[in-house]
Write a protein that holds these residues in place. Structure first.
Motif, PDB file in Angstrom:
ATOM      1  N   SER A 250       5.676   1.402   0.785  1.00 43.13           N
ATOM      2  CA  SER A 250       4.249   1.159   0.547  1.00 43.13           C
ATOM      3  C   SER A 250       3.852   0.021  -0.087  1.00 43.13           C
ATOM      4  CB  SER A 250       3.692   2.187  -0.726  1.00 43.13           C
ATOM      5  OG  SER A 250       2.417   1.906  -1.082  1.00 43.13           O
ATOM      6  N   ALA A 251       2.915  -0.639   0.616  1.00 46.44           N
ATOM      7  CA  ALA A 251       2.425  -1.939   0.274  1.00 46.44           C
ATOM      8  C   ALA A 251       1.888  -2.099  -1.192  1.00 46.44           C
ATOM      9  CB  ALA A 251       1.115  -2.508   1.159  1.00 46.44           C
ATOM     10  N   THR A 252       1.212  -0.955  -1.436  1.00 44.42           N
ATOM     11  CA  THR A 252       0.777  -1.027  -2.952  1.00 44.42           C
ATOM     12  C   THR A 252       2.036  -0.915  -4.070  1.00 44.42           C
ATOM     13  OG1 THR A 252      -1.235   0.429  -2.122  1.00 44.42           O
ATOM     14  CG2 THR A 252      -0.608   0.348  -4.586  1.00 44.42           C
ATOM     15  N   ARG A 253       3.097  -0.110  -3.662  1.00 49.28           N
ATOM     16  CA  ARG A 253       4.174  -0.041  -4.498  1.00 49.28           C
ATOM     17  C   ARG A 253       4.914  -1.416  -4.405  1.00 49.28           C
ATOM     18  NH1 ARG A 253       3.841   5.102  -2.690  1.00 49.28           N
ATOM     19  NH2 ARG A 253       5.556   4.910  -0.993  1.00 49.28           N
TER      20      ARG A 253
ATOM     21  N   ARG B 283       3.397  -4.219  -4.038  1.00 54.19           N
ATOM     22  CA  ARG B 283       2.649  -5.221  -5.041  1.00 54.19           C
ATOM     23  C   ARG B 283       2.840  -4.803  -6.545  1.00 54.19           C
ATOM     24  NH1 ARG B 283      -3.484  -5.041  -3.329  1.00 54.19           N
ATOM     25  NH2 ARG B 283      -3.602  -6.762  -4.824  1.00 54.19           N
ATOM     26  N   ILE B 284       2.777  -3.670  -6.843  1.00 53.95           N
ATOM     27  CA  ILE B 284       3.292  -3.069  -8.129  1.00 53.95           C
ATOM     28  C   ILE B 284       4.501  -3.899  -8.662  1.00 53.95           C
ATOM     29  CG2 ILE B 284       3.877  -1.185  -9.720  1.00 53.95           C
ATOM     30  CD1 ILE B 284       2.047   0.429  -8.195  1.00 53.95           C
TER      31      ILE B 284
ATOM     32  N   LEU C  67      -5.032  -4.090  -9.275  1.00 55.49           N
ATOM     33  CA  LEU C  67      -5.065  -3.861  -7.886  1.00 55.49           C
ATOM     34  C   LEU C  67      -6.371  -3.187  -7.597  1.00 55.49           C
ATOM     35  CD1 LEU C  67      -1.596  -1.680  -7.962  1.00 55.49           C
ATOM     36  CD2 LEU C  67      -2.149  -3.886  -6.758  1.00 55.49           C
ATOM     37  N   GLU C  68      -7.480  -3.181  -8.534  1.00 54.10           N
ATOM     38  CA  GLU C  68      -8.717  -2.390  -8.344  1.00 54.10           C
ATOM     39  C   GLU C  68      -8.613  -1.206  -7.653  1.00 54.10           C
ATOM     40  OE1 GLU C  68     -10.794  -5.272  -6.015  1.00 54.10           O
ATOM     41  OE2 GLU C  68     -11.087  -6.583  -7.232  1.00 54.10           O
ATOM     42  N   LEU C  69      -7.796  -0.094  -8.567  1.00 50.44           N
ATOM     43  CA  LEU C  69      -7.518   1.051  -8.133  1.00 50.44           C
ATOM     44  C   LEU C  69      -7.763   1.835  -9.222  1.00 50.44           C
ATOM     45  CD1 LEU C  69      -4.243   0.808  -5.851  1.00 50.44           C
ATOM     46  CD2 LEU C  69      -6.519   1.342  -5.036  1.00 50.44           C
TER      47      LEU C  69
ATOM     48  N   VAL D 250      -2.597   4.762  -9.261  1.00 52.76           N
ATOM     49  CA  VAL D 250      -1.429   4.121  -9.834  1.00 52.76           C
ATOM     50  C   VAL D 250      -0.535   4.699 -10.382  1.00 52.76           C
ATOM     51  CG1 VAL D 250      -0.939   2.194 -11.316  1.00 52.76           C
ATOM     52  CG2 VAL D 250      -2.852   1.869 -10.095  1.00 52.76           C
TER      53      VAL D 250
ATOM     54  N   HIS E 208       1.860   6.341  -7.892  1.00 55.58           N
ATOM     55  CA  HIS E 208       2.679   5.287  -7.341  1.00 55.58           C
ATOM     56  C   HIS E 208       3.715   4.786  -8.126  1.00 55.58           C
ATOM     57  CE1 HIS E 208       0.686   4.186  -3.611  1.00 55.58           C
ATOM     58  NE2 HIS E 208      -0.631   4.098  -3.944  1.00 55.58           N
TER      59      HIS E 208
END
Length: 304
Positions: free
Chosen positions: A18-21, A23-24, A42-44, A49, A52
């Protein structure tokens, strides 16, 4: 960590899909963060979050701890891995690992000069800048220790049997320089030895006190707050710090065999280019709630 490319480790690979993970993980590489901070960056939503983060934690890539905050309990996230080595060819089932967590106060020998001191997570042990207190029986309770130059030495348990040989030893710890008070720009050449053999040297960039350590007690007001998590690996190929080669010393040169303790020394010599001391963090101090973690990977030798 060594990871075999197999369905047994599918959670690890899914966590990285995952691209989000990713980034984390990039953000956590800069230090610990709580879920709300990650969500804001992340603006989530915090709920997204959290899912993730849970997946990364289940994969063993990050570690989360609950900590008291201004607005109640916060979930603090830290990287639990600095590197992972992928094995595309099965290594077989003869390999196993032995792990230990060595409290930083359980050193067996030392030779240090001030500035120096020790503390548990509730109080200073003895007097500051007096090396004699490194021999105080209370030193075994230390959660942080520091010295201006010199060394401390630990005996690591060795449970290998006569028909087993070590393939690698991995040692991770939170560590930094030691400046009077603190100084984020205070380089120190810190050397590491196993069984009397110098494995290599790492230059710590500073003694970090400008921001509070995630796990450092609130009563602590003695400058240094946290260090950097460093992982030393000695394998059949050489010696590495956080995956970067620091010497050609291999595991075979260390004399790790049945019936022999493993002696691990952390040192900053007065003859170093940067005599900046050493601070070692244990549980309940710094940004990583751990002591000195040791993993020995071994192979059962074939019978003659």
């Amino acid at each position: 960590m060594n990871i075999e490319v197999s369905t047994d480790n599918i959670k690890f690979f899914e966590a990285l899909s995952s691209a989000t993970r990713i980034r984390i993980l990039e953000m956590l590489a800069g230090g610990a963060m709580n879920v709300k901070e990650i969500a804001g960056a992340l603006e989530l939503s915090s709920a997204i979050v959290t899912r993730h983060v849970q997946q990364l934690e289940e994969a063993g890539i990050i570690k989360c701890e609950n900590a008291s905050g201004i607005r109640g309990i916060q979930k603090i996230c830290n990287l639990d891995l600095d590197q992972a080595v992928l094995f595309f060819r099965p290594r077989g089932k003869q390999n196993s690992t032995i792990t230990h967590s060595i409290p930083i106060g359980l050193y067996h020998s030392y030779s240090i000069t001030p500035t120096c001191g020790l503390s548990s997570d509730t109080r200073i042990i003895g007097l500051l800048d007096d090396p004699r207190y490194f021999a105080d029986p209370e030193h075994t309770k230390a959660n942080i220790l520091w010295f201006g130059s010199g060394w401390v030495e630990y005996r690591l348990p060795n449970y290998l049997l006569g028909n087993q040989e070590a393939r690698y030893i991995e040692i991770s710890m939170e560590i930094c320089s030691e400046a009077p008070g603190y100084n984020d720009n205070w380089p120190s050449d810190i050397s590491f030895f196993i069984n009397g053999i110098e494995i290599g040297m790492w230059t710590s960039p500073g003694d970090f006190g400008s921001s509070k350590g995630v796990f450092t007690p609130d009563w602590w007001n003695h400058g240094t707050q946290h260090g950097l998590l460093k992982t030393l690996l000695v394998s059949t190929e050489g010696s590495y710090m956080d995956g970067i080669r620091i010497s050609d010393i291999t595991i075979g040169r260390l004399g790790i065999s049945y019936g022999q303790d493993i002696v691990f020394r952390i040192a900053n010599s007065e003859t170093s280019g940067n005599v900046g001391g050493v601070t070692i963090f244990g549980k309940n101090f710094g940004n990583y709630n751990q002591d000195i973690n040791v993993t020995i990977d071994y192979l059962n030798k074939a019978k003659a």
